[in-house]
Design a protein around this motif. Sequence first.
Motif, PDB file in Angstrom:
ATOM      1  N   ARG A   1      -5.676   5.592  -0.221  1.00 48.05           N
ATOM      2  CA  ARG A   1      -5.180   4.408   0.480  1.00 48.05           C
ATOM      3  C   ARG A   1      -5.984   4.127   1.741  1.00 48.05           C
ATOM      4  O   ARG A   1      -6.336   2.972   2.039  1.00 48.05           O
ATOM      5  CB  ARG A   1      -3.711   4.614   0.846  1.00 48.05           C
TER       6      ARG A   1
ATOM      7  N   GLY B   1      -7.183   0.842   0.910  1.00 54.96           N
ATOM      8  CA  GLY B   1      -6.034   0.003   1.175  1.00 54.96           C
ATOM      9  C   GLY B   1      -5.063  -0.096   0.018  1.00 54.96           C
ATOM     10  O   GLY B   1      -4.086  -0.847   0.079  1.00 54.96           O
TER      11      GLY B   1
ATOM     12  N   ASP C   1       0.819  -1.220   0.000  1.00 58.51           N
ATOM     13  CA  ASP C   1       0.000   0.000   0.000  1.00 58.51           C
ATOM     14  C   ASP C   1       0.848   1.263   0.000  1.00 58.51           C
ATOM     15  O   ASP C   1       0.359   2.349   0.338  1.00 58.51           O
ATOM     16  CB  ASP C   1      -0.959   0.008   1.185  1.00 58.51           C
TER      17      ASP C   1
END
Length: 414
Positions: free
Chosen positions: A205, A209, A132
């Motif tokens: 994010r 994720g 990530d």
Amino acid sequence: MTQETSTAPKALGHIRVLDLSRVLAGPWCSQNLADLGADVIKIERPGAGDDTRAWGPPYAKDAQGKDTTEAAYYLSANRGKRSVTVDIASSEGQALVRELAKEADVVLENYKVGQLKRYGLDYDSLKAVKPDIVYCSVTGFGQDGPYAHRAGYDFLIQGMGGLMSITGERDDLPGGGPQKAGVAITDLMTGMYATVAVLAALMHRDRTGEGQHIDMALLDTQVAMLANMGSNYLNSGKPPKRWGNAHANIVPYQTFACADGHIIVATGNDSQYQKFVEAGKRPDLGADPRFATNPLRVQHRDVLVPLLAEMVRERSRDEWIALLEEVGVPCGPINDLADVFDNPQVKARGVAIEMDHPAAGKVKLVRSPMKLSATPAMAGLPPPMLGQHTDEVLRDVLGRSDAEIAALRGKGVV
């Protein structure tokens, strides 16, 4: 001049940035993130560090008034960070950077396209250890296209990207010709755009994720920041020309010589123009049908501007500023930096700050202009000495023992 202190929460206090960038565009981005509370770990070459450390004089001075090794240029873009020296050309150094990336949220770099791939530190390589990760690359021309592998420098991009074609005095006037901006504006704006992109990617994010690769190019930024000039060309087919201290679309919106100096007058509408000429005791210039609206003033600027210049020369700079402020016409002086930092508004806003520094004792810097009521932007740490935090970061972030750190230093890895 103030020393920044605050116990308020940090907007990015949960974010760690691994900063492999140097010089200005990348460090400007990471400095913004540091001001907002991120833990920024700056990776530098052992023994040399960021190129700008040597871009002096001037240098910060110690308590005896002698130059330190810290160039003022470097100080301007590196507050709030921790410096770790790592030789990324060595396999052990590369392994350390990958470990640090695994503990980071953001990686920022400004190497030539493909250079970090040789070290296993490109986006795909680091994504493998931190899926990530938000990875921001800053280059002159971007990750693709025919110029992708060229080196890009601010001055070159100001020329290539069109800024110098619209900056400078008119070609038909003394001193006419292309002119770069007084600061590395393309680098700075790329750093600002990169900051926005990183924050957007972090929000994505946090929702999904998913990390991503951000591709920032100086040339893209320079073309984008042409703003109305770029739009003028695209919608007219005519490349704009240089106007010096005048404006292509607004008249009068320029500098004028007073009896004892210069003044900027920025009339944004017809009402302000009328107030300007009335203050100058030239109501005839307001009644003249050639100058009744801004489009007409633009059309007849070669007739109008000399008349206005004659009017302005009859009073001093301070007289004009007082007169125009009273009637609501935007105006101001042309200050040097001594005037700027002595300005009562600049002082009231606390723009200049002073920070403790291990070599200089105190360093004077410019605070972030981002003022947030709940999570204020704060400098936090002074610009670090080269490798100042190497042991601290390797110990606290990666769990290395003192003996292990000593061994790495003995081999020249850190």
